[in-house]
Write an enzyme that holds these catalytic residues in place. Structure first.
Site, PDB file in Angstrom:
ATOM      1  N   GLU A 100       0.857  -1.184   0.000  1.00 21.12           N
ATOM      2  CA  GLU A 100       0.000   0.000   0.000  1.00 21.12           C
ATOM      3  C   GLU A 100       0.888   1.227   0.000  1.00 21.12           C
ATOM      4  O   GLU A 100       1.950   1.225   0.630  1.00 21.12           O
ATOM      5  CB  GLU A 100      -0.849   0.045   1.277  1.00 21.12           C
ATOM      6  CG  GLU A 100      -2.074  -0.800   1.231  1.00 21.12           C
ATOM      7  CD  GLU A 100      -2.156  -1.721   2.440  1.00 21.12           C
ATOM      8  OE1 GLU A 100      -1.420  -1.507   3.418  1.00 21.12           O
ATOM      9  OE2 GLU A 100      -2.936  -2.686   2.379  1.00 21.12           O
ATOM     10  N   TYR A 112       7.987   1.996  -7.323  1.00 19.24           N
ATOM     11  CA  TYR A 112       7.213   0.759  -7.484  1.00 19.24           C
ATOM     12  C   TYR A 112       6.812   0.541  -8.952  1.00 19.24           C
ATOM     13  O   TYR A 112       6.895  -0.577  -9.458  1.00 19.24           O
ATOM     14  CB  TYR A 112       5.966   0.795  -6.590  1.00 19.24           C
ATOM     15  CG  TYR A 112       6.273   0.970  -5.115  1.00 19.24           C
ATOM     16  CD1 TYR A 112       7.401   0.383  -4.536  1.00 19.24           C
ATOM     17  CD2 TYR A 112       5.445   1.718  -4.287  1.00 19.24           C
ATOM     18  CE1 TYR A 112       7.689   0.557  -3.188  1.00 19.24           C
ATOM     19  CE2 TYR A 112       5.724   1.883  -2.941  1.00 19.24           C
ATOM     20  CZ  TYR A 112       6.846   1.305  -2.398  1.00 19.24           C
ATOM     21  OH  TYR A 112       7.137   1.465  -1.071  1.00 19.24           O
TER      22      TYR A 112
HETATM   23  C1  LIG Z   1      10.724   5.770  -1.616  1.00 17.16           C
HETATM   24  C2  LIG Z   1      12.194   5.554  -1.232  1.00 17.16           C
HETATM   25  C3  LIG Z   1      12.301   4.256  -0.438  1.00 17.16           C
HETATM   26  C4  LIG Z   1      13.024   5.429  -2.529  1.00 17.16           C
HETATM   27  O1  LIG Z   1      14.357   5.084  -2.178  1.00 17.16           O
HETATM   28  P1  LIG Z   1      15.618   5.731  -2.944  1.00 17.16           P
HETATM   29  O2  LIG Z   1      16.809   4.975  -2.544  1.00 17.16           O
HETATM   30  O3  LIG Z   1      15.632   7.195  -2.702  1.00 17.16           O
HETATM   31  O4  LIG Z   1      15.215   5.460  -4.456  1.00 17.16           O
HETATM   32  P2  LIG Z   1      16.202   5.047  -5.644  1.00 17.16           P
HETATM   33  O5  LIG Z   1      17.383   5.952  -5.658  1.00 17.16           O
HETATM   34  O6  LIG Z   1      16.444   3.581  -5.588  1.00 17.16           O
HETATM   35  O7  LIG Z   1      15.305   5.416  -6.896  1.00 17.16           O
HETATM   36  C5  LIG Z   1      14.599   4.433  -7.628  1.00 17.16           C
HETATM   37  C6  LIG Z   1      13.510   5.123  -8.410  1.00 17.16           C
HETATM   38  O8  LIG Z   1      12.523   5.639  -7.523  1.00 17.16           O
HETATM   39  C7  LIG Z   1      12.021   6.869  -8.049  1.00 17.16           C
HETATM   40  N1  LIG Z   1      12.343   7.969  -7.136  1.00 17.16           N
HETATM   41  C8  LIG Z   1      13.110   7.898  -6.031  1.00 17.16           C
HETATM   42  N2  LIG Z   1      13.099   9.097  -5.396  1.00 17.16           N
HETATM   43  C9  LIG Z   1      12.319   9.913  -6.125  1.00 17.16           C
HETATM   44  C10 LIG Z   1      11.923  11.264  -5.986  1.00 17.16           C
HETATM   45  N3  LIG Z   1      12.338  12.019  -4.947  1.00 17.16           N
HETATM   46  N4  LIG Z   1      11.085  11.787  -6.897  1.00 17.16           N
HETATM   47  C11 LIG Z   1      10.640  11.048  -7.946  1.00 17.16           C
HETATM   48  N5  LIG Z   1      11.002   9.743  -8.145  1.00 17.16           N
HETATM   49  C12 LIG Z   1      11.832   9.194  -7.237  1.00 17.16           C
HETATM   50  C13 LIG Z   1      12.667   7.059  -9.409  1.00 17.16           C
HETATM   51  O9  LIG Z   1      11.864   6.392 -10.356  1.00 17.16           O
HETATM   52  C14 LIG Z   1      13.966   6.320  -9.207  1.00 17.16           C
HETATM   53  O10 LIG Z   1      14.549   5.904 -10.413  1.00 17.16           O
HETATM   54  P3  LIG Z   1      15.600   6.872 -11.180  1.00 17.16           P
HETATM   55  O11 LIG Z   1      16.620   7.298 -10.145  1.00 17.16           O
HETATM   56  O12 LIG Z   1      16.163   5.989 -12.234  1.00 17.16           O
HETATM   57  O13 LIG Z   1      14.793   8.022 -11.673  1.00 17.16           O
HETATM   58  C15 LIG Z   1      12.743   6.769  -0.446  1.00 17.16           C
HETATM   59  O14 LIG Z   1      12.412   7.957  -1.145  1.00 17.16           O
HETATM   60  C16 LIG Z   1      12.221   6.870   0.964  1.00 17.16           C
HETATM   61  O15 LIG Z   1      12.768   6.285   1.886  1.00 17.16           O
HETATM   62  N6  LIG Z   1      11.141   7.658   1.164  1.00 17.16           N
HETATM   63  C17 LIG Z   1      10.584   7.865   2.491  1.00 17.16           C
HETATM   64  C18 LIG Z   1       9.912   6.644   3.022  1.00 17.16           C
HETATM   65  C19 LIG Z   1       8.814   6.159   2.089  1.00 17.16           C
HETATM   66  O16 LIG Z   1       8.036   6.939   1.575  1.00 17.16           O
HETATM   67  N7  LIG Z   1       8.725   4.830   1.944  1.00 17.16           N
HETATM   68  C20 LIG Z   1       7.731   4.202   1.093  1.00 17.16           C
HETATM   69  C21 LIG Z   1       6.471   3.992   1.823  1.00 17.16           C
HETATM   70  S1  LIG Z   1       5.234   3.240   0.777  1.00 17.16           S
END
Ligand SMILES: CC(C)(COP(=O)(O)OP(=O)(O)OC[C@H]1O[C@@H](n2cnc3c(N)ncnc32)[C@H](O)[C@@H]1OP(=O)(O)O)[C@@H](O)C(=O)NCCC(=O)NCCS
Length: 141
Positions: A100, A112
């Site tokens: 979710e 995702y």
């Molecule tokens: C969501 C989260 C886990 C992503 O982790 P991350 O290590 O920053 O993401 P990645 O570097 O692996 O990025 C993978 C893809 O996610 C997307 N993405 C990650 N951060 C993004 C941002 N700030 N804005 C838009 N897309 C984003 C992109 O598609 C990215 O691919 P790309 O770099 O080739 O464009 C991180 O932002 C986070 O911890 N957020 C807070 C907690 C959260 O919301 N958890 C999910 C709850 S459902």
């Protein structure tokens, strides 16, 4: 690597930094004790940089929580950790993965969708207290 007791303080700190309504440390402790729970952390040295908690029930795995330390975001860690966790779930018999996510969580949704999760439903007002909808995403493994 698997989440262990020694990671819990750092995991709870990441959780607080990432969410408005963070899970308390005690909830991560409970995760550790649940047989269906599969929990992973990414480390740089002794520092926890990310975690992912999932439940494996029958042949379905549900991503319960995932977060990357704010300093380490946007470096591919979230994608790496989730893919690794899904691979391990598949090796343990999972054939479907679900989760979710808030409608407004663009970063998580982008992650995702980039990993082939598809929208299969919506839970109106799911997140308390704001009442934001949850989107239900699933993919085959
Ligand atoms: C969501 C989260 C886990 C992503 O982790 P991350 O290590 O920053 O993401 P990645 O570097 O692996 O990025 C993978 C893809 O996610 C997307 N993405 C990650 N951060 C993004 C941002 N700030 N804005 C838009 N897309 C984003 C992109 O598609 C990215 O691919 P790309 O770099 O080739 O464009 C991180 O932002 C986070 O911890 N957020 C807070 C907690 C959260 O919301 N958890 C999910 C709850 S459902």
């Amino acid at each position: 690597m698997p989440l262990a007791r020694e990671h819990l303080d750092q995991v709870a700190d990441i959780e607080k930094a990432c969410f408005q309504n963070p899970w308390p440390r005690s909830l991560f402790m409970e995760e550790l004790c649940m047989p269906m729970s599969m929990d992973h952390v990414a480390l740089v040295g002794a520092q926890v940089t990310a975690f992912c908690c999932m439940w494996l029930v029958a042949s379905q795995v549900k991503v319960q929580n995932i977060a990357v330390h704010p300093v380490f975001q946007r470096r591919g860690l979230g994608r790496y950790l989730l893919l690794r966790a899904l691979t391990l779930a598949r090796e343990h018999g999972a054939v479907r993965a679900g989760l979710e996510v808030r409608t407004g969580n663009i970063a998580a949704l982008s992650l995702y969708y980039s990993l082939d999760f598809c929208l299969e439903g919506r839970r109106p007002g799911y997140y308390y207290p704001e009442g934001e909808d949850a989107l239900l995403l699933w993919r085959d493994l």
